[in-house]
Design an enzyme around this catalytic site. Structure first.
Site, PDB file in Angstrom:
ATOM      1  N   ALA A   1      -4.150  11.413  21.562  1.00 29.94           N
ATOM      2  CA  ALA A   1      -3.878  11.732  22.964  1.00 29.94           C
ATOM      3  C   ALA A   1      -4.266  13.153  23.341  1.00 29.94           C
ATOM      4  O   ALA A   1      -3.406  13.990  23.653  1.00 29.94           O
ATOM      5  CB  ALA A   1      -2.387  11.485  23.267  1.00 29.94           C
TER       6      ALA A   1
ATOM      7  N   ASN B   1      -4.851   8.539   1.908  1.00 23.69           N
ATOM      8  CA  ASN B   1      -5.113   7.950   3.231  1.00 23.69           C
ATOM      9  C   ASN B   1      -5.535   9.002   4.256  1.00 23.69           C
ATOM     10  O   ASN B   1      -6.614   8.937   4.788  1.00 23.69           O
ATOM     11  CB  ASN B   1      -3.852   7.278   3.781  1.00 23.69           C
ATOM     12  CG  ASN B   1      -3.751   5.809   3.414  1.00 23.69           C
ATOM     13  OD1 ASN B   1      -4.688   5.238   2.871  1.00 23.69           O
ATOM     14  ND2 ASN B   1      -2.617   5.205   3.704  1.00 23.69           N
TER      15      ASN B   1
ATOM     16  N   ASP C   1       0.838  -1.205   0.000  1.00 22.09           N
ATOM     17  CA  ASP C   1       0.000   0.000   0.000  1.00 22.09           C
ATOM     18  C   ASP C   1       0.871   1.252   0.000  1.00 22.09           C
ATOM     19  O   ASP C   1       0.490   2.281  -0.549  1.00 22.09           O
ATOM     20  CB  ASP C   1      -0.939  -0.002   1.211  1.00 22.09           C
ATOM     21  CG  ASP C   1      -2.108  -0.956   1.006  1.00 22.09           C
ATOM     22  OD1 ASP C   1      -2.496  -1.180  -0.155  1.00 22.09           O
ATOM     23  OD2 ASP C   1      -2.622  -1.485   2.005  1.00 22.09           O
ATOM     24  N   GLY C   2       2.049   1.165   0.638  1.00 20.56           N
ATOM     25  CA  GLY C   2       2.992   2.290   0.645  1.00 20.56           C
ATOM     26  C   GLY C   2       3.397   2.646  -0.790  1.00 20.56           C
ATOM     27  O   GLY C   2       3.475   3.824  -1.152  1.00 20.56           O
TER      28      GLY C   2
HETATM   29  P1  NAP Z   1       5.001   2.555   6.786  1.00 15.74           P
HETATM   30  O1  NAP Z   1       5.075   3.050   8.199  1.00 15.74           O
HETATM   31  O2  NAP Z   1       6.189   1.937   6.153  1.00 15.74           O
HETATM   32  O3  NAP Z   1       3.798   1.508   6.651  1.00 15.74           O
HETATM   33  C1  NAP Z   1       2.552   1.735   7.194  1.00 15.74           C
HETATM   34  C2  NAP Z   1       1.661   0.490   7.103  1.00 15.74           C
HETATM   35  O4  NAP Z   1       0.339   0.942   6.776  1.00 15.74           O
HETATM   36  C3  NAP Z   1       2.070  -0.526   6.059  1.00 15.74           C
HETATM   37  O5  NAP Z   1       1.882  -1.825   6.571  1.00 15.74           O
HETATM   38  C4  NAP Z   1       1.095  -0.239   4.939  1.00 15.74           C
HETATM   39  O6  NAP Z   1       0.838  -1.368   4.124  1.00 15.74           O
HETATM   40  C5  NAP Z   1      -0.145   0.120   5.721  1.00 15.74           C
HETATM   41  N1  NAP Z   1      -1.163   0.882   4.994  1.00 15.74           N
HETATM   42  C6  NAP Z   1      -1.003   1.939   4.157  1.00 15.74           C
HETATM   43  N2  NAP Z   1      -2.187   2.346   3.701  1.00 15.74           N
HETATM   44  C7  NAP Z   1      -3.123   1.529   4.248  1.00 15.74           C
HETATM   45  C8  NAP Z   1      -4.520   1.456   4.156  1.00 15.74           C
HETATM   46  N3  NAP Z   1      -5.235   2.330   3.430  1.00 15.74           N
HETATM   47  N4  NAP Z   1      -5.177   0.489   4.870  1.00 15.74           N
HETATM   48  C9  NAP Z   1      -4.494  -0.379   5.629  1.00 15.74           C
HETATM   49  N5  NAP Z   1      -3.155  -0.364   5.756  1.00 15.74           N
HETATM   50  C10 NAP Z   1      -2.482   0.582   5.070  1.00 15.74           C
HETATM   51  O7  NAP Z   1       4.524   3.798   5.920  1.00 15.74           O
HETATM   52  P2  NAP Z   1       4.238   3.919   4.370  1.00 15.74           P
HETATM   53  O8  NAP Z   1       4.327   2.586   3.705  1.00 15.74           O
HETATM   54  O9  NAP Z   1       5.002   5.056   3.840  1.00 15.74           O
HETATM   55  O10 NAP Z   1       2.685   4.322   4.436  1.00 15.74           O
HETATM   56  C11 NAP Z   1       2.264   5.544   4.954  1.00 15.74           C
HETATM   57  C12 NAP Z   1       1.030   5.250   5.754  1.00 15.74           C
HETATM   58  O11 NAP Z   1       1.416   4.638   6.974  1.00 15.74           O
HETATM   59  C13 NAP Z   1       0.283   6.471   6.192  1.00 15.74           C
HETATM   60  O12 NAP Z   1      -0.604   6.917   5.201  1.00 15.74           O
HETATM   61  C14 NAP Z   1      -0.422   5.982   7.441  1.00 15.74           C
HETATM   62  O13 NAP Z   1      -1.749   5.570   7.176  1.00 15.74           O
HETATM   63  C15 NAP Z   1       0.344   4.757   7.873  1.00 15.74           C
HETATM   64  N6  NAP Z   1       0.820   4.919   9.244  1.00 15.74           N
HETATM   65  C16 NAP Z   1       0.234   4.164  10.198  1.00 15.74           C
HETATM   66  C17 NAP Z   1       0.601   4.300  11.515  1.00 15.74           C
HETATM   67  C18 NAP Z   1      -0.082   3.454  12.537  1.00 15.74           C
HETATM   68  O14 NAP Z   1      -0.887   2.582  12.158  1.00 15.74           O
HETATM   69  N7  NAP Z   1       0.175   3.669  13.820  1.00 15.74           N
HETATM   70  C19 NAP Z   1       1.576   5.224  11.889  1.00 15.74           C
HETATM   71  C20 NAP Z   1       2.170   6.005  10.888  1.00 15.74           C
HETATM   72  C21 NAP Z   1       1.765   5.850   9.547  1.00 15.74           C
HETATM   73  P3  NAP Z   1       1.950  -2.024   3.146  1.00 15.74           P
HETATM   74  O15 NAP Z   1       2.844  -2.838   4.031  1.00 15.74           O
HETATM   75  O16 NAP Z   1       1.140  -2.845   2.208  1.00 15.74           O
HETATM   76  O17 NAP Z   1       2.686  -0.896   2.466  1.00 15.74           O
END
Ligand code: NAP
Length: 266
Positions: free
Chosen positions: A185, A122, A45-46
């Site tokens: 928070a 997102n 998804d990234g």
């Molecule tokens: P990353 O920190 O390397 O990966 C974030 C994770 O979120 C990966 O497992 C990614 O899937 C998954 N993801 C992305 N879009 C998603 C969606 N629409 N539904 C479910 N899972 C999803 O960061 P990145 O790959 O650059 O992605 C950026 C995204 O990370 C941001 O848009 C944010 O949503 C998410 N993020 C989440 C958290 C958290 O959950 N605490 C914290 C910071 C950021 P893949 O492994 O398939 O790439």
């Protein structure tokens, strides 16, 4: 038809990219990186987020599809085993288009009235490395609350399964044109009070965050983060633009949610 491929960049994704490119070219499709009709993302998804932002200038005429080389993704839902089938589908079948809503973010500065406009697939998150964020939250022109805490996340329906979910936000079906505001928070005591629940806003409701304390803000749009000072307001609403997905078979959203979060792996 013109197509482009965005790879995660690891060996496996690059090999799949090369295979897809070769076969589709053999089927007389044109590889065109500037204005493709179809963008194929190979990774997770990234990578899909990366592809979306790379082709943000031509969303109206471009459709996206994702192959995942890791675990099942929300945007990347074709497996490497299915690549040949996908290639034949792309070459031979007219695809259906499914559209999802996007988030529009406008950041206005105090000085000079400059503004930056972004689209998020997102979410946007607003935090600071500098203590707590303190801002007034206005909804549809009316003061709603004063927020004090780590920050907020404003997500799209398809982004509701990403960061938003980790913050306790609800999962929203992408056929609903809405955005969701979730707290990070918040400080709640006798002095500071916030609603404490995620808020889901319809298309015609704009949310405005107006900083009360001058801070350097870290504003993340999907996978990239920028630092801002002198922020007058951050405006969030459902964008007029939409993202278009090429669909060759049904894969209902709730099945994807179940397969990603509920079904145990063998
Ligand atoms: P990353 O920190 O390397 O990966 C974030 C994770 O979120 C990966 O497992 C990614 O899937 C998954 N993801 C992305 N879009 C998603 C969606 N629409 N539904 C479910 N899972 C999803 O960061 P990145 O790959 O650059 O992605 C950026 C995204 O990370 C941001 O848009 C944010 O949503 C998410 N993020 C989440 C958290 C958290 O959950 N605490 C914290 C910071 C950021 P893949 O492994 O398939 O790439």
């Amino acid at each position: 038809m013109k197509f482009a491929i965005v790879s995660k960049g690891d060996d496996r994704s690059n090999k799949i990219k090369a295979t897809i490119k070769q076969y589709l070219t053999d089927f007389d499709l044109t590889y065109e990186e500037k204005h493709p009709d179809l963008v194929i993302s190979v990774g997770g998804d990234g990578t899909f987020l990366e592809a979306f932002h790379r082709y943000r200038h031509c969303l109206e005429n471009t459709a996206f599809i994702g192959v995942h080389t890791g675990h099942l993704g929300f945007y990347a839902d074709w497996t490497p085993d299915e690549v040949e089938k996908l290639i034949i589908e792309i070459a031979k079948t007219p695809y259906q288009i499914v559209e999802y809503p996007l988030l529009e973010v406008i950041i206005r500065s105090k000085s000079g009235g400059t503004e930056d406009r972004f689209l998020a697939l997102n979410e946007a998150t607003i935090k600071t490395a500098d203590g707590s964020v303190v801002f007034d939250v206005e909804i549809k022109g009316e003061h709603f609350e004063t927020f004090r805490g780590d920050g907020v996340c404003v997500s799209t329906p398809s982004g509701s399964t990403a960061y938003n979910k980790a913050l306790g936000g609800g999962i929203i079906h992408p056929s609903l044109e809405a955005i969701q505001l979730t707290e990070m928070a918040s400080i709640n005591n006798r002095v500071f009070r916030t609603i404490g629940s995620p808020l889901i806003l319809p298309k015609h409701h704009t949310c405005l965050l107006k900083p009360l304390v001058d801070r350097s803000f870290l504003i993340a749009i999907d996978h990239f983060t920028k630092s801002y000072t002198n922020v007058k307001s951050i405006q969030c609403r459902v964008a007029k633009e939409r993202v278009r997905f090429a669909r060759f078979r049904p894969f209902p959203f709730w099945n994807r949610v179940r397969d990603s979060f509920v079904t145990e792996e063998d």
